[in-house]
Design an enzyme around this catalytic site. Structure first.
Site, PDB file in Angstrom:
ATOM      1  N   LYS A 206       0.844  -1.203   0.000  1.00 35.10           N
ATOM      2  CA  LYS A 206       0.000   0.000   0.000  1.00 35.10           C
ATOM      3  C   LYS A 206       0.877   1.250   0.000  1.00 35.10           C
ATOM      4  CE  LYS A 206      -3.476   2.203   2.903  1.00 35.10           C
ATOM      5  NZ  LYS A 206      -4.379   2.054   4.048  1.00 35.10           N
ATOM      6  N   GLU A 212      10.545  -4.922   4.382  1.00 38.35           N
ATOM      7  CA  GLU A 212      10.569  -6.330   3.980  1.00 38.35           C
ATOM      8  C   GLU A 212      10.236  -6.486   2.503  1.00 38.35           C
ATOM      9  OE1 GLU A 212       9.057  -5.065   6.600  1.00 38.35           O
ATOM     10  OE2 GLU A 212       9.138  -6.400   8.332  1.00 38.35           O
ATOM     11  N   GLY A 267      -4.914  -1.964   5.310  1.00 39.12           N
ATOM     12  CA  GLY A 267      -4.118  -3.102   4.836  1.00 39.12           C
ATOM     13  C   GLY A 267      -4.771  -4.441   5.132  1.00 39.12           C
ATOM     14  N   ARG A 268      -5.223  -4.627   6.361  1.00 33.21           N
ATOM     15  CA  ARG A 268      -5.777  -5.934   6.741  1.00 33.21           C
ATOM     16  C   ARG A 268      -7.198  -6.150   6.211  1.00 33.21           C
ATOM     17  NH1 ARG A 268      -4.703  -2.614  10.752  1.00 33.21           N
ATOM     18  NH2 ARG A 268      -6.296  -1.843  12.167  1.00 33.21           N
ATOM     19  N   GLU A 353      -4.800  -6.830  15.275  1.00 34.61           N
ATOM     20  CA  GLU A 353      -4.281  -5.517  14.875  1.00 34.61           C
ATOM     21  C   GLU A 353      -5.401  -4.475  14.951  1.00 34.61           C
ATOM     22  OE1 GLU A 353      -0.622  -4.993  12.027  1.00 34.61           O
ATOM     23  OE2 GLU A 353      -2.419  -4.743  10.842  1.00 34.61           O
ATOM     24  N   HIS A 384      -5.482 -33.440  18.221  1.00 36.22           N
ATOM     25  CA  HIS A 384      -4.386 -34.291  18.695  1.00 36.22           C
ATOM     26  C   HIS A 384      -3.253 -33.454  19.256  1.00 36.22           C
ATOM     27  CE1 HIS A 384      -6.112 -37.969  16.913  1.00 36.22           C
ATOM     28  NE2 HIS A 384      -6.697 -37.068  16.143  1.00 36.22           N
ATOM     29  N   LYS A 512       9.490  -0.930  14.451  1.00 40.36           N
ATOM     30  CA  LYS A 512      10.037  -0.587  13.128  1.00 40.36           C
ATOM     31  C   LYS A 512      11.074   0.516  13.272  1.00 40.36           C
ATOM     32  CE  LYS A 512       6.043  -0.993  10.074  1.00 40.36           C
ATOM     33  NZ  LYS A 512       5.161  -0.214   9.226  1.00 40.36           N
TER      34      LYS A 512
HETATM   35  C1  G6Q Z   1      -2.579  -3.794   8.063  1.00 41.82           C
HETATM   36  C2  G6Q Z   1      -1.333  -3.166   8.363  1.00 41.82           C
HETATM   37  C3  G6Q Z   1      -0.100  -3.895   7.882  1.00 41.82           C
HETATM   38  C4  G6Q Z   1       0.276  -3.624   6.444  1.00 41.82           C
HETATM   39  C5  G6Q Z   1       1.714  -4.102   6.238  1.00 41.82           C
HETATM   40  C6  G6Q Z   1       2.176  -3.901   4.820  1.00 41.82           C
HETATM   41  O1  G6Q Z   1      -3.657  -3.331   8.304  1.00 41.82           O
HETATM   42  O2  G6Q Z   1      -1.379  -1.849   7.951  1.00 41.82           O
HETATM   43  O3  G6Q Z   1      -0.174  -5.277   8.066  1.00 41.82           O
HETATM   44  O4  G6Q Z   1      -0.599  -4.244   5.573  1.00 41.82           O
HETATM   45  O5  G6Q Z   1       2.550  -3.402   7.109  1.00 41.82           O
HETATM   46  O6  G6Q Z   1       2.114  -2.569   4.460  1.00 41.82           O
HETATM   47  P1  G6Q Z   1       2.260  -2.126   2.985  1.00 41.82           P
HETATM   48  O7  G6Q Z   1       1.156  -2.717   2.196  1.00 41.82           O
HETATM   49  O8  G6Q Z   1       2.215  -0.640   2.991  1.00 41.82           O
HETATM   50  O9  G6Q Z   1       3.589  -2.651   2.503  1.00 41.82           O
END
Ligand code: G6Q
Length: 547
Positions: A206, A212, A267-268, A353, A384, A512
């Site tokens: 996003k 990463e 994002g989520r 989150e 199990h 971070k």
């Molecule tokens: C979700 C968070 C988080 C996000 C990641 C990746 O709600 O905001 O999990 O999706 O940190 O972020 P980017 O899509 O910006 O790389």
């Protein structure tokens, strides 16, 4: 607005728990043969049996009164109207617009977002068709056989979970992989069997700033160029999904190969946007639309159904009952479906989150528990492993059991066996086994009385362990869409009751920031004294032992 625990409705619920905690579900079922008939709901292809919860009609009425007291109805409307209910980021929360199949106009700052949503959907459809038909080719003219989605968190967990869930619908000629971890083992292991000339990367971020994702994307680019030599090859093998065109271009991906989304998609909550591109590539665009349709059906139910018949609202309120009045700390998600193996991890992010917050929307510390720990594994594997604690441990663990009437894999009697286990577990958790029952069973098996009297103590199951059971006819794109939306709205309902903002995630920032400082120090080989002694020694040890 006073803190929720100051409201009379809350205090009445506390008193009510004082009565309910002496009740046993066995007795509630025995006293009311119609209980399961009354306590179920059906909508959007999902059937919810909530009768095995430690609740009565009075409990529900009191919980519903709490929902009224916090104006849950008004908050739902605010979300659907595009108001900036994510108040710490000043954003609307409109994942519901991404699957608004009715195309009802939804305004953000006076502008209808639906034309843009539909434009990106069309762009996705065109791209998926080109890849599937072989019109989109790699740099050397080969067809694409493997797609690697590089993203993390919300840009990974949703599409990864859905691709696994819909694997029975997968187009056999295209394999979809997911790389998220900055640990090189993830990227290297994924790329090892792949042919660069036939591999397409989706860089999904996003913000397009995530360490990463950008690190993995750079390394993937180097892997590609090592084989194909020419920088022109990148345009044939990399597309991006992002809200940030300039950063995508700066990375070297042609903005013509970028799929956009908007800051009002968290994002989520983003798998419904272009972040779902790997899903559409894996199962086809029409299936992706069916996923959106299932979610839309649940959205409409959530928005319009009266609360006593509203599935996400009831599940949310029952969750509140356990967390805030019965003292539950966790919530288990137990899908009896191997295809849903990533659902617990997906909901872990979705719920934790969103509702793992300690201050209200106004910034006041809460004086009550908020989001529980979400965890789980598919059945029957979990049986199990950890079910022992759910049955006989000392913690109250509400659990959601999820299963389908029909399997995509009707092999001999696997599916009846799988589902028999699901039903049996919820029965066992509810009923338990008394000392007398355990003793009688042991004596009937011929055991001598002293031994039986001793062992019976260990074979007692307290029961009274609450469960929801969610059934669907079959796990399809539609029912999966409805299921995910159900949990999204349950999270929403609980966030509103707790008075928190479920749509920011400041808690991921500090680590971070500190990682950035420590990475600089590692690269310079010099640890600063600003750290505590533990962190300093650990980083020093790392630096020294790598020399
Ligand atoms: C979700 C968070 C988080 C996000 C990641 C990746 O709600 O905001 O999990 O999706 O940190 O972020 P980017 O899509 O910006 O790389």
């Amino acid at each position: 607005m006073p803190l929720i625990n100051q409201l009379p409705q809350w205090q009445e619920l506390e008193q009510h728990w004082g009565q309910m905690c002496t009740q046993h579900l066995r007795a509630l079922f025995a006293a009311d043969p119609q209980r399961a008939e009354r306590m179920h709901l059906e909508t959007a292809g999902l059937y919810l049996d909530y009768s095995k919860n430690l609740i009565t009609q009075e409990t529900l009425e009191r919980l519903l009164a709490l929902a009224e007291a916090v104006d849950l109805r008004g908050w739902i409307e605010r979300m659907f109207q595009g108001e900036p209910i994510n108040n710490t980021e000043g954003r609307a929360v409109l994942h519901i617009a991404l699957r608004n199949r009715a195309n009802r106009p939804i305004l953000v700052n006076g502008q209808d977002v639906m034309p843009e949503v539909n434009r990106v959907l069309d762009q996705m459809r065109g791209f998926v068709e080109r890849v599937h038909s072989g019109a989109w080719r790699g740099y050397t003219g080969e067809c694409i056989t493997d797609v690697v989605n590089i993203g993390i968190g919300g840009s990974n967990l949703g599409p990864k979970m859905v691709c696994a869930a819909l694997s029975p619908y997968q187009n056999g000629s295209l394999r979809v992989h997911f790389v998220s971890n900055i640990d090189a083992a993830h990227l290297v292991g994924t790329l090892k069997p792949l042919d660069p000339a036939k591999t397409l990367f989706i860089v999904a971020s996003k913000t397009f700033t995530t360490q990463e994702t950008l690190t993995n994307a750079q390394s993937a680019r180097a892997w590609l160029l090592e084989a194909l030599k020419d920088p022109q090859a990148v345009a044939h093998h990399f597309v991006a999904v992002s809200t940030h065109t300039e950063r995508v271009a700066a990375f070297g991906i042609d903005p013509a190969n970028m799929f956009g989304f908007w800051d009002w998609v968290g994002g989520r909550y983003s798998l419904w946007s272009a972040i779902g591109l790997p899903i559409a590539l894996a199962v086809g665009f029409d299936r992706f639309i069916e996923l959106l349709e299932g979610a839309h059906a649940m959205d409409e139910h959530f928005r319009t159904a009266p609360f006593p018949e509203n599935m996400p609202v009831l599940m949310g309120l029952i969750g509140i009952w356990y967390v805030n009045f019965a003292g539950a700390k966790t919530q288990a998600i137990l899908p009896y479906d191997q295809c849903l193996r990533y659902l617990p991890a997906y909901l872990q992010q979705g719920d934790m989150e969103s509702n793992g917050k300690g201050v209200t929307r106004e910034g006041i510390p809460v004086a009550y528990s908020t989001g529980p720990v979400i965890w789980g594994e598919p059945g029957t594997d979990g049986q199990h492993a950890f079910y022992q604690l759910i049955h006989q441990g000392t913690q109250l663990i509400p659990a959601d059991f999820i299963g389908a009437i029909h399997s995509h894999y009707e092999l001999d009697d696997h599916h009846p066996k799988l589902m028999a286990n699901l039903f049996a577990q919820t029965e066992a958790l509810m009923r338990g086994r008394t000392y007398e029952e355990a003793l009688a069973e042991l004596l009937a098996s011929g055991m001598d009385e002293a031994q039986a009297r001793f062992l019976a103590h260990h074979r007692v199951f307290p029961g009274n362990r609450p469960t929801n059971t969610i059934l669907m006819d079959r796990l399809t794109p539609y029912t999966l869409g409805a299921l995910i939306a159900l949990y999204e709205h349950r999270i929403f309902t609980q966030g509103i009751i707790w008075g928190i903002n479920s749509f920011d995630q400041w808690g991921v920032e500090l680590g971070k920031q500190l990682a950035g400082v420590i990475l600089d120090e590692i690269q310079q080989g010099q640890v600063s004294t600003v750290h505590d002694s533990s962190t300093r020694f650990l980083v020093e040890r790392f630096i020294q032992q790598r020399r």
